[in-house]
Scaffold this motif. Structure first.
Motif, short mmCIF file in Angstrom:
data_model
loop_
_atom_site.label_atom_id
_atom_site.label_comp_id
_atom_site.label_asym_id
_atom_site.label_seq_id
_atom_site.Cartn_x
_atom_site.Cartn_y
_atom_site.Cartn_z
N GLY A 1287 4.44 7.83 -12.36
CA GLY A 1287 5.64 7.04 -12.26
C GLY A 1287 5.33 5.63 -11.80
O GLY A 1287 4.32 5.40 -11.12
N VAL A 1288 6.18 4.68 -12.17
CA VAL A 1288 5.98 3.28 -11.81
C VAL A 1288 7.26 2.75 -11.22
O VAL A 1288 8.34 2.91 -11.83
CB VAL A 1288 5.56 2.42 -13.03
N CYS A 1289 7.20 2.18 -10.05
CA CYS A 1289 8.33 1.52 -9.42
C CYS A 1289 8.07 0.02 -9.45
O CYS A 1289 7.14 -0.47 -8.80
CB CYS A 1289 8.52 2.00 -7.99
N VAL A 1290 8.87 -0.70 -10.21
CA VAL A 1290 8.72 -2.14 -10.36
C VAL A 1290 9.61 -2.81 -9.33
O VAL A 1290 10.82 -2.56 -9.28
CB VAL A 1290 9.08 -2.59 -11.78
N SER A 1291 9.00 -3.68 -8.51
CA SER A 1291 9.74 -4.37 -7.46
C SER A 1291 9.66 -5.86 -7.69
O SER A 1291 8.60 -6.40 -8.03
CB SER A 1291 9.17 -4.01 -6.09
N GLN A 1292 10.77 -6.50 -7.49
CA GLN A 1292 10.82 -7.96 -7.67
C GLN A 1292 10.47 -8.68 -6.39
O GLN A 1292 10.00 -9.81 -6.42
CB GLN A 1292 12.22 -8.37 -8.16
N LEU A 1293 10.65 -8.03 -5.21
CA LEU A 1293 10.45 -8.68 -3.92
C LEU A 1293 9.20 -8.20 -3.21
O LEU A 1293 8.77 -8.82 -2.23
CB LEU A 1293 11.68 -8.43 -3.02
N GLY A 1294 8.61 -7.10 -3.65
CA GLY A 1294 7.43 -6.57 -2.98
C GLY A 1294 6.45 -6.03 -3.98
O GLY A 1294 6.37 -6.45 -5.13
N LEU A 1295 5.67 -5.04 -3.51
CA LEU A 1295 4.67 -4.44 -4.36
C LEU A 1295 5.32 -3.51 -5.37
O LEU A 1295 6.26 -2.78 -5.05
CB LEU A 1295 3.66 -3.66 -3.52
N SER A 1296 4.79 -3.53 -6.60
CA SER A 1296 5.14 -2.53 -7.59
C SER A 1296 4.10 -1.43 -7.49
O SER A 1296 2.89 -1.70 -7.51
CB SER A 1296 5.16 -3.12 -8.99
N ARG A 1297 4.55 -0.17 -7.38
CA ARG A 1297 3.64 0.93 -7.10
C ARG A 1297 3.54 1.87 -8.29
O ARG A 1297 4.53 2.20 -8.93
CB ARG A 1297 4.11 1.70 -5.87
N VAL A 1298 2.31 2.30 -8.52
CA VAL A 1298 2.02 3.34 -9.50
C VAL A 1298 1.70 4.60 -8.71
O VAL A 1298 0.84 4.59 -7.82
CB VAL A 1298 0.83 2.93 -10.39
N TRP A 1299 2.42 5.70 -9.03
CA TRP A 1299 2.29 6.89 -8.19
C TRP A 1299 2.37 8.14 -9.04
O TRP A 1299 2.81 8.13 -10.17
CB TRP A 1299 3.41 6.92 -7.13
#
Length: 1575
Positions: A1287-1299
């Protein structure tokens, strides 16, 4: 002359004198061939005995001798110059020769070309060797008139074939089919060769005749292409004008009444009509038709508009149709634009429209002459109802002429009441208007008329016969009788013996004798059946239809079929037999135009009366013939279907005497009737590009005749299923412009036999949908299928009988091979209703209303009038009493209505019984009067239980108990305070009276004594008293909404059990409503609705009024599952679902004013507004619309499972909804702690990831288990790789995480924000835009692996949009801001610039969408233009929508573009949902073909397309619609299963709720914040 020539030549004339007798009654007197006396009974060939054969041989010898004598005499006359050769040929020619010359000689060339076919067969070696050896060649005759001595049958045939016909072919340039038959010289033209040629000729002739028919039909269509909107009434106007011309030609005697009519029309100021009063057969119709033709010559100084209506000859005899036709004709003749059409307007609406037109249209220079004939010959109430709708007094420049029979006292009385202001009579006064008495014609006039008729037919009578005729005319001086006498006298010869008893006396007797002559000449079976069919038809029959019906009639056809010979496969009644009968009926049976057909009808209705009495005296016979006509118009025996015929093996069917069953034989014969489709196609359907092609013609005659005959034959099931619930029938009715007739047929609340009609709810639903869609269907009748898709399918669960109708809708898509079908219907935007507008309601608003359980509504207007509404029509309640009663209030109880009048009278009416008004004022005359002698005693309420009734009045402190049947006062119950409410349980012994100051008194009605009194300390008025079923408990609701519960098991000692206080007692109480089924009591106040559980008397729920609004009334519906409420200053009725508190419907009352009363009846909800609008809904239909599944708020996004069996909906709330496409409803809720923002589904559908606030939720889709709740993501987008592991969480203000999806563990962090992020198809990169470039970041390291930058290559620009291609995983399509289009191969980092877009077609990133193979892409939308990019062909495509585009997307394969747009603006200002709400449309990208469109009727908020070509549309009201794209090939899987299940009854979901799956209470995983996120 011939006899004299024969005598001089010595030729014997014995044979001629034996067969010819001199008749002095012919003009001029001549010798006539004797009529052979024999009955025409069509004997079978079986009956030809040897004796008969012998007699026939003798007759043939005598005929041959007579022919020789005649020809010899003719030849001698020619030689002596007494006859010309041309005239002499008439004695030699055969019947075929004569008929051909009659049909072709001296005819217009275009007429011959249109109906002539020529076939020539040249025979070679036709005679053979043996036959030709003895034959000497004959000289060919080419002269048109050869010598008479050379004439023979062969020579005359040669002259016909070699001279006459060739000259006709040459002069008219006809098409000739030539064939050559080469015969064997040894045998010649054998019978086998002759039979072979005949068979081929028949086939060719059949195909050529079909071509001629098709061409004539096509020409007819080209001349009669009318808009459906005005077609029907315009057509009827032309039919009425034709009738006027037809009847005016029958005006044979000048009548003195004509001058009286002229004098009336020439008067300047008249405010009253002219009434022509005359008995049967006096010629009222003919006189009025003649006067209508003369009006222009009488008023030569003006330009009058003459409108004549033969009401009894109209297709539709209802007053509404007559007034609609008059309004249309007046508007058309005065060039007024017709008002917005209601398909089924009410009489008050039509009365207002007619009055307006008559007031503004006529002028002194252009007056209106309105002639209505036969008002009293239609329906029983037609005349009085029509007269009451005419303006009184007549407006200026309007002349009205009516014809009425003096025996119609009801119509005359209505006329006198309607025009009371008229002056004294001028021409023999009737008291209210000018009256012209039309009596019999003078005897001398009838004699002159009869003499003229005889001269026209070449006949006369002897002096003795004339005397008998004169006596008959004097006894019955009527024109119709004179015409019948002409038929009788035409049969007399000068030798006929005529006495006073020879001629029948009276019209009916004369018709009977005339029919007897026809029976002798043509046979009883043929005459009786033919005349019966003509009489029983609704609009008349064409000659072809009559011939078809007679051929299908077993009794008639049996006369032409032999039992001794093999049964023929096909048989018909000879056309010549039918034509001979019609020729004898000429003058009495005439042709008129009806429904674009020339039909036969009786010129006088008395022929029909005699036919019914003579041949149709039994109901069984009428029903049998109606059944036969219904079968014919339904096409039961068409297309080669053989019909059985039972005949006697010995004598045949038509022979007298009983025949044993063993001697009977059943044979099957094709009667060859034509097919009866609803629409005739002049071209093959494959050549027509759309169902609205102009090459079609509606079978109007079938539309008018078939429903009538099905009803008359008692075939109610077939009428209901086969017609009323048939899409094909509805479509044809709309194309014929008969929308109003269709609505009337569906409702059929006023016609005879309405109680036997089946499926009342289904018919009412269809009628309501058609009426609500009138604005669209008037202009576009072919949109009926689309309308039904949108508005009918949501109610199929309630009306399973309409499943066949829905199947017809879907079959239309399959037949066309393309279309847009409905898989899942969204919640309907409207509920079909029935509306009525009271007349003069604006000047006299409604003050009170009440309704009974059976649906009858009575309303009171401010002027004191009362109106009763049962069906669509509201009728004023008028009682025959002086002075007229004026009403002030109305109350209801069960089936009873109680009216209070201004003169303190109360009238009781049982609407289910006979119309009987019982004056209950007599019950009070023996009681003390109120203090104020002039006060009105207005009823507050009443209750009826069995035969006893309780009544209480406003401001009075007693209750009267009386017996309904005898009007006897039983007792009076005196209370301490003013009575406000009463409870009268079914036991009938005790009465509970709620009063002001909180008191409730309990009375024993058997003794009239007070048993106990309950008092409330709050001293608030008791508004309602509710008893338990066993009368052990009593709940009292006071004016503040508080409830006191009393134990009243002991009537003498009640106990206070419980006091239930309302939280907001300062709000004013409006009303209460109890649902015994669900044990819920509704208490409506101005600002809130409180619901109480009557089992334990606890408050179970309450609803607040919308901010700034106040309730005016509320009711419970559907066993307490719905709440219906009206608000102040709100014209609609709102519907809330009790379980969710969601407002699910808004019922339109059709009025800008707020509802005055909500009336809940047995299965109907009625609403009455102050300005006189009455609206009625079916309660079950309201429930079906309200219970359609929907989310709690507007749909924001729809996410689809890969297999298409389920889909997920986000509506901005804490709930994520999962819907099942198979059931069409939500099956599960995924709850969150905050609003759901984003959702992503794994490719296999096993997991879903949702984003709510700062938490990421991972769910098992099958079990609903919340596997992980991850906190600290700060994500704005969630993605899942194609393998479903990451899964990928895309963040505009912080880190985008791949998990990892399984554990939630972080694989890597991505420090750059990637806009429009997408995972590559091979799950290796995360692609996204960053500072104008396109980056490919590794999902394993989080670092940038690849970069695409426009500035480094060809131009200085930025990336505005891109798409990965699942079918080409290495490639990415990139769109630059400059308009350049690139393909980027990520693995090799190669770039190809495909082309540069023009400046005006640059890509819009928010619209950009591409198919999975990259074939098509949506670039932009501009108003109603969609711009697409065809990448393989490097071209731009533009699609023009019907209006401004809201949403657009492509299917995954790139074959179709789906868009939602606003509809085009309507010039008529229509504001209905079909014209104002967006529509869904599909376009095939390969050729730009439009597959279909649907009006969504609501505001869409989301759009998605599945791989199985299903379109998902989310709406603002929380419902979801699913639509299937059909294009030649079908689709399988879950979608096809759902389509096949459309129409099946859905289980009620009033109590069922989706499964609720809860999230983890606290986050199971918390991601640590980075240092940048902490800062």
């Amino acid at each position: 002359m011939l006899l004299q020539v024969c005598q001089r030549a010595g030729i014997s004339t014995h044979a001629l004198e034996k067969e010819y007798l001199r008749d002095e009654n012919t003009v001029p007197p001549s010798f006539c061939l004797q009529r052979h006396k024999h009955l025409h009974t069509h004997p079978h060939p079986d009956t030809q005995t040897d004796e008969k054969t012998g007699e026939t041989g003798v007759e043939e010898e005598e005929e041959e001798e007579m022919r020789k004598v005649l020809q010899a005499a003719v030849s001698q006359c020619v030689q002596e110059g007494l006859l010309t050769t041309e005239r002499a040929l008439g004695y030699y020619r055969s019947a075929l020769d004569t008929d051909l010359r009659f049909a072709l000689e001296n005819r217009p060339r275009h007429d011959i070309i249109k109906r002539c076919l020529v076939y020539v067969n040249k025979i070679s070696n036709g005679r053979g060797q043996s036959e030709g050896a003895d034959q000497s060649p004959k000289e060919q005759l080419l002269h048109p008139y050869p010598p008479l001595k050379a004439l023979s049958d062969d020579s005359l045939l040669t002259q016909l074939c070699d001279h006459f016909l060739p000259s006709m072919v040459t002069s008219c340039q006809l098409l000739v089919y030539t064939a050559t038959s080469e015969c064997d010289p040894r045998h010649g033209y054998t019978p086998a060769r002759r039979r072979s040629y005949a068979e081929g000729l028949c086939q060719q002739l059949y195909s050529d005749l079909l071509a001629l028919i098709d061409s004539s039909v096509a020409m007819g269509m080209g001349k009669s292409v009318l808009s459906p909107r005005s077609d029907a009434l315009t057509r009827e106007q032309a039919e009425q004008e034709e009738l006027c011309s037809l009847y005016s030609r029958l005006y044979d005697n000048n009548r003195p009444e004509e001058e009286e009519v002229r004098s009336y029309l020439e008067q300047k100021e008249t405010q009253h009509p002219l009434v022509v009063v005359g008995g049967p057969c006096t010629g009222k119709t003919v006189l009025l038709a003649h006067c209508a033709q003369q009006v222009r010559s009488w008023l030569s100084d003006r330009d009058p508009v003459v409108i004549i209506q033969f009401t009894n000859l109209s297709v539709n005899l209802s007053p509404r149709h007559l007034l609609s036709s008059l309004c249309h004709q007046i508007a058309h003749r005065y060039n007024h634009n017709p008002s917005t059409r209601d398909p089924d307007p009410t009489l008050p609406q039509l009365r207002h429209n007619l009055s307006s037109l008559l007031s503004v249209s006529p002028s002194p220079k252009q007056p209106l002459v309105l002639i209505l004939d036969g008002l009293d010959q239609g329906l029983t109430v037609s005349g009085p109802q029509t007269i009451q709708c005419l303006p009184s007094p007549l407006p200026p420049n309007v002349k009205l002429i009516l014809s009425i029979s003096p025996t119609r006292t009801n119509t005359l009385h209505t006329l006198e009441l309607h025009y009371p202001q008229s002056s004294a009579a001028v021409f023999g006064v009737s008291g209210c208007c000018v009256s012209v008495g039309l009596g019999p014609v003078e005897g001398s006039g009838c004699v002159r008329m009869l003499t003229a008729l005889l001269e026209e037919s070449g006949r006369t009578v002897t002096s003795g016969q004339q005397g008998v005729v004169n006596l008959a005319v004097i006894s019955c001086p009527l024109t119709l009788y004179a015409r019948l006498l002409h038929r009788h006298a035409s049969l007399w010869t000068s030798a006929s013996e005529v006495t006073d008893g020879t001629l029948p006396v009276g019209v009916h007797s004369s018709i009977t004798v005339f029919l007897g002559h026809l029976e002798e000449k043509h046979g009883l079976a043929l005459v009786s059946r033919a005349l019966s069919y003509l009489t029983l038809s609704r609009t008349g029959l064409t000659e072809a239809e009559l011939s078809d019906l007679l051929s299908s009639d077993d009794e008639v056809l049996a006369g032409y079929v032999s039992a001794s010979e093999p049964p023929p496969p096909r048989a018909r009644v000879p056309e010549v037999e039918v034509e001979r009968l019609l020729l004898d009926l000429k003058g009495f049976l005439v042709k008129r135009s009806v429904a674009e057909s020339h039909v036969l009808f009786w010129v006088s209705r008395h022929f029909g009366l005699v036919v019914c009495k003579r041949y149709l005296s039994s109901c069984e016979m009428r029903e049998e013939m109606h059944t036969a006509m219904a079968d014919y118009f339904n096409g039961r025996w068409a297309y080669g279907r053989a019909k059985p015929l039972v005949i006697s093996q010995n004598t045949g069917l038509n022979q007298p005497g009983a025949v044993p069953d063993t001697a009977r034989m059943k044979i099957y014969i094709d009667r060859q009737p034509p097919g009866q489709p609803y629409v005739f196609n002049s071209e093959p359907s494959s050549s027509s590009s759309s169902p609205s092609s102009e090459h079609v013609r509606v079978n109007l005659h079938k539309l008018l005749e078939l429903p009538y005959h099905l009803k008359e034959s008692g075939r109610w099931e077939e009428l209901g299923r086969g017609l009323m619930m048939s899409l094909e029938f509805h479509q044809a009715m709309l194309r014929a412009g008969l929308l109003g007739d269709l609505v009337t047929l569906l409702e059929d609340g006023e016609g005879e036999g309405a109680s036997q009609l089946i499926f009342p709810r289904e018919r009412a639903l269809l009628a309501g949908i058609l009426r609500d869609s009138t604005c669209l269907l008037w202009r576009s009748p072919m949109e009926l299928s689309m309308v039904m898709k949108v508005r009918l399918l949501p109610f199929l669960g309630l009306c399973p009988e309409l499943e066949g109708y829905a199947e017809e809708v879907t079959q239309g898509i399959r037949k066309r091979g393309r279309g847009l079908g409905v898989v899942l219907s969204p919640a309907p935007s409207t509920v079909p209703s029935t509306q009525c507008l009271l007349p003069e309601a604006r000047q006299c608003p409604v003050t009170d209303a009440a309704g009974t359980v059976s649906g009858t509504v009575v309303v009171i207007q401010s002027d004191g009038s009362a109106w009763v509404w049962r069906g669509r029509e509201a009728e004023e309640l008028k009682l025959s009493c002086e002075p007229p009663l004026r009403y002030v209030s109305v109350r209801s109880s069960g089936s009873f209505i109680l009216l209070s009048t201004q003169c303190n009278r109360q009238l009781l009416w049982d609407v289910n019984g006979t119309t009987f008004f019982q004056d209950i004022l007599s019950l009070e005359r023996r009681e003390p009067k109120p203090t104020d002698q002039h006060a009105r005693t207005i009823v507050e309420g009443f209750l009826v239980c069995d035969d006893r009734m309780c009544v209480w009045w406003k401001g009075l402190s007693y209750v009267s108990v009386s017996k309904v049947s005898t009007s006897k006062l039983l007792t009076r119950l005196q209370c301490q305070n003013t009575v406000r409410s009463v409870s009268f349980p079914s036991s009938g012994r005790f009465v509970y009276c709620g009063q002001e100051k909180g008191a409730v008194s309990i009375f024993d009605t058997s003794t009239g004594t007070l048993t106990a009194t309950c008092s409330s300390p709050a001293e608030s008025s008791v508004i309602s008293v509710i008893l338990s079923e066993d009368e052990g408990e009593m709940a009292c609701v006071d004016s503040r909404g508080n409830i006191l519960l009393w134990g009243v098991a002991t009537k003498t000692a009640p106990k206070l059990l419980k006091e239930c206080c309302s939280g907001s007692s300062h709000f004013e109480l409006i009303n209460t409503d109890l649902s015994e089924e669900s044990s819920i009591l509704l208490v409506c106040k101005t600002q809130e609705i409180v619901l109480w559980d009557t089992c334990d008397w606890e408050q179970c729920d309450h609803f607040r009024a919308p901010q700034g609004k106040a309730f005016s009334q509320a009711l419970l519906a559907q066993d307490g599952h719905l709440i219906l409420a009206s608000l102040e200053a709100c014209p609609s009725v709102l519907v809330w679902r009790m379980t969710t508190g969601q407002c699910v419907l808004s019922l339109d009352t059709g009025s800008p004013s707020q509802p005055l009363s909500l009336l809940k009846m047995e299965c109907v909800l009625s609403v009455v507004t102050q300005n006189g609008h009455l609206t009625k809904w079916d309660s079950e239909v309201i429930c079906a619309a309200a219970m359609v599944p929907r989310t709690g708020a507007g749909v924001r996004e729809v996410v689809l499972e890969p297999m298409g069996e389920r889909f997920y909906v986000i509506d901005g709330s804490e709930v994520l909804w999962r819907w099942s496409l198979q059931t069409g409803s939500p099956e599960a809720h995924f709850l969150h702690d905050g609003p759901v923002e984003k959702l992503c589904l794994s490719p296999d559908g096993s997991h879903l990831v949702s984003l709510s606030g700062e938490d990421v939720y991972v769910w098992r889709s099958d079990t609903g288990q919340n596997l992980h709740r991850i906190h600290g993501s700060r994500a704005t987008e969630v993605l899942i790789t194609s393998n479903g592991h990451i899964g990928v969480c895309v963040s505009q203000l912080g880190l985008s995480r791949v998990w990892k999806l399984a554990s939630g563990g972080v694989v890597c962090n991505i420090h750059l924000y990637l806009a429009d992020a997408q995972v590559s198809p091979e799950s290796t990169f995360l692609l996204g835009r960053h500072h104008g470039d396109l980056l490919a970041v590794s999902l394993w390291s989080g670092t940038v692996s690849k970069r695409f930058s426009c500035s480094e290559r060809y131009e200085r620009s930025t990336v505005v949009a891109f798409r990965t291609l699942p079918e080409h995983p290495d490639f990415v399509i990139v769109m630059a801001a400059s308009g350049s289009v690139y393909t980027w191969r990520v693995t090799e980092e190669t770039v190809c610039r495909q082309f540069l877009l023009p400046q005006m077609f640059l890509c819009q990133p928010q619209v950009f969408h591409m198919s999975s193979d990259g074939s098509f892409a949506v670039l932009s939308t501009d108003d109603d233009i969609i711009t697409l990019l065809d990448l393989p062909h490097a071209r731009l495509c533009r699609v023009k929508a019907q209006g401004p585009v809201l949403k657009v997307c492509l299917d995954d394969s790139g074959r179709y573009a789906v868009y939602i747009c606003h509809p085009p603006a309507q010039g008529n200002g229509c504001a209905c949902d079909l014209h104002t709400k967006p529509m869904l449309a599909v376009v095939r990208l390969a050729d730009g073909g439009r597959l279909g469109r649907l009006c969504l009727c609501k505001t869409p908020t989301a759009l998605a397309v599945s791989e199985e070509l299903c379109v998902y549309v989310g709406f603002q009201d929380g419902s979801v619609g699913v639509y299937s794209i059909s294009d030649v090939t079908g689709r399988g899987g879950a979608v096809r299963g759902r389509i096949d299940g459309i129409g099946r009854e859905r289980p009620c979901r009033c109590d069922g709720e989706p499964v609720r799956w809860l999230p983890l209470a606290t986050p199971s995983i918390t991601w640590a914040k980075s240092s940048s996120e902490m800062t």
